[in-house]
Design a protein around this motif. Structure first.
Motif, PDB file in Angstrom:
ATOM      1  N   UNK A  76       0.940  -1.211  -0.128  1.00 20.32           N
ATOM      2  CA  UNK A  76       0.044  -0.070  -0.057  1.00 20.32           C
ATOM      3  C   UNK A  76       0.745   1.162   0.130  1.00 20.32           C
ATOM      4  N   UNK A  77       0.270   1.977  -0.713  1.00 24.91           N
ATOM      5  CA  UNK A  77       1.277   3.584  -0.924  1.00 24.91           C
ATOM      6  C   UNK A  77       0.384   4.855  -0.813  1.00 24.91           C
ATOM      7  N   UNK A  78       1.033   5.869  -0.233  1.00 29.26           N
ATOM      8  CA  UNK A  78       0.241   7.077   0.079  1.00 29.26           C
ATOM      9  C   UNK A  78      -0.805   7.371  -0.950  1.00 29.26           C
ATOM     10  N   UNK A  79      -0.195   7.218  -2.432  1.00 33.27           N
ATOM     11  CA  UNK A  79      -0.918   7.678  -3.471  1.00 33.27           C
ATOM     12  C   UNK A  79      -2.266   6.823  -3.785  1.00 33.27           C
TER      13      UNK A  79
ATOM     14  N   UNK B  78      -8.253   8.015   9.836  1.00 34.23           N
ATOM     15  CA  UNK B  78      -8.471   8.064   8.320  1.00 34.23           C
ATOM     16  C   UNK B  78      -8.255   9.174   7.348  1.00 34.23           C
ATOM     17  N   UNK B  79      -7.737  10.334   8.056  1.00 29.98           N
ATOM     18  CA  UNK B  79      -7.539  11.540   7.479  1.00 29.98           C
ATOM     19  C   UNK B  79      -6.161  11.214   6.498  1.00 29.98           C
ATOM     20  N   UNK B  80      -5.874  11.805   5.392  1.00 31.16           N
ATOM     21  CA  UNK B  80      -4.762  11.645   4.695  1.00 31.16           C
ATOM     22  C   UNK B  80      -3.268  11.527   5.440  1.00 31.16           C
ATOM     23  N   UNK B  81      -3.438  12.732   6.528  1.00 31.93           N
ATOM     24  CA  UNK B  81      -2.171  12.495   7.660  1.00 31.93           C
ATOM     25  C   UNK B  81      -2.136  11.456   8.498  1.00 31.93           C
ATOM     26  N   UNK B  82      -3.145  11.089   8.911  1.00 34.78           N
ATOM     27  CA  UNK B  82      -3.259   9.680   9.806  1.00 34.78           C
ATOM     28  C   UNK B  82      -2.953   8.707   8.853  1.00 34.78           C
TER      29      UNK B  82
ATOM     30  N   UNK C 215      -1.026   8.524   6.186  1.00 31.47           N
ATOM     31  CA  UNK C 215       0.457   8.492   5.682  1.00 31.47           C
ATOM     32  C   UNK C 215       1.242   7.934   7.107  1.00 31.47           C
ATOM     33  N   UNK C 216       0.739   8.463   8.227  1.00 31.33           N
ATOM     34  CA  UNK C 216       1.574   8.327   9.321  1.00 31.33           C
ATOM     35  C   UNK C 216       1.643   6.655   9.593  1.00 31.33           C
ATOM     36  N   UNK C 217       0.452   6.251   9.419  1.00 36.20           N
ATOM     37  CA  UNK C 217       0.206   4.595   9.753  1.00 36.20           C
ATOM     38  C   UNK C 217       0.928   3.811   8.829  1.00 36.20           C
ATOM     39  N   UNK C 218       1.210   4.181   7.342  1.00 34.76           N
ATOM     40  CA  UNK C 218       1.869   3.683   6.372  1.00 34.76           C
ATOM     41  C   UNK C 218       3.417   3.688   6.924  1.00 34.76           C
TER      42      UNK C 218
ATOM     43  N   UNK D 173       3.117  -4.154   6.483  1.00 36.47           N
ATOM     44  CA  UNK D 173       1.604  -4.934   6.820  1.00 36.47           C
ATOM     45  C   UNK D 173       0.697  -4.500   5.938  1.00 36.47           C
ATOM     46  N   UNK D 174       0.639  -3.662   5.052  1.00 38.31           N
ATOM     47  CA  UNK D 174      -0.624  -3.133   4.637  1.00 38.31           C
ATOM     48  C   UNK D 174      -0.436  -3.267   3.122  1.00 38.31           C
ATOM     49  N   UNK D 175      -1.363  -3.785   2.357  1.00 38.84           N
ATOM     50  CA  UNK D 175      -1.465  -4.186   0.914  1.00 38.84           C
ATOM     51  C   UNK D 175      -2.742  -3.686   0.265  1.00 38.84           C
TER      52      UNK D 175
END
Ligand SMILES: CC(C)(COP(=O)(O)OP(=O)(O)OC[C@H]1O[C@@H](n2cnc3c(N)ncnc32)[C@H](O)[C@@H]1OP(=O)(O)O)[C@@H](O)C(=O)NCCC(=O)NCCS
Length: 147
Positions: free
Chosen positions: A6-9, A30-34, A36-39, A45-47
């Motif tokens: 998974x990617x920010x884009x 689930x904001x873009x900021x949140x 991106x930080x999670x990633x 572990x995110x796909x």
């Protein structure tokens, strides 16, 4: 169908996917900021699942070195029962296992049909635990059931 890290884009299309399920809770995390930080912390572990060039599925997971936690497992409705959910879970479970995580948890609304999916995938419901929550920032989600 192919599965990629998974990617920010991917954010905009993932939000569309998640919003297509009325019971799926979207919070400040689930904001873009949140997102991106999670990633940044848990990208291993995110796909994201793709069919041709279209995003059709997702799973996010995080760990705190003791336990792993699953978020946002979702597959586009038209692709249900295609093996996509299982393939996504296998990817994240393998990554968590390889990182030394012994056990994983998830929160799910008690009438979500996805419970049957999880049971088939080796998960078992816990009747011995009650979830307790406390809001630390703002009061937007208190009492709404949002996780
Ligand atoms: C849960 C979800 C991701 C499953 O994705 P999917 O791609 O349809 O699942 P798969 O095709 O990989 O199914 C794997 C197995 O589970 C079974 N299964 C899937 N959904 C099921 C359901 N609702 N009830 C019973 N069995 C189900 C499949 O038949 C398959 O069984 P098999 O291995 O014996 O063939 C999908 O239903 C979804 O996106 N739901 C909405 C979002 C959601 O609620 N997510 C969970 C949040 S906690």
């Amino acid at each position: 169908m192919n599965i990629q890290s998974m990617k920010p884009e991917h954010y905009e299309h993932l939000m569309e996917l998640w919003s297509s399920f009325p019971g799926n809770t979207l919070t400040g995390a689930d904001s873009l900021e949140g997102f991106t930080l999670f990633l940044e912390r848990n990208g291993a572990y995110c796909f994201t699942a793709f069919e041709s060039d279209e995003i059709v599925g997702s799973v996010m997971a995080g760990e705190d070195s003791r336990r792993g936690y699953i978020y946002h497992l979702a597959v586009k409705k038209e692709m249900h029962r295609s093996g996509t959910g299982k393939a996504l879970m296998n990817r994240t479970e393998t990554a968590l296992r390889n990182a030394g995580i012994e056990k994983i948890h998830l929160l799910i609304i008690s009438n979500n049909p996805a419970i049957e999916f999880y049971k088939k995938a080796g998960w078992h419901p816990r009747d011995d635990i009650k979830v307790m929550s406390k809001v630390l920032r703002g009061d937007r989600y208190m009492g709404t059931g949002k996780s």
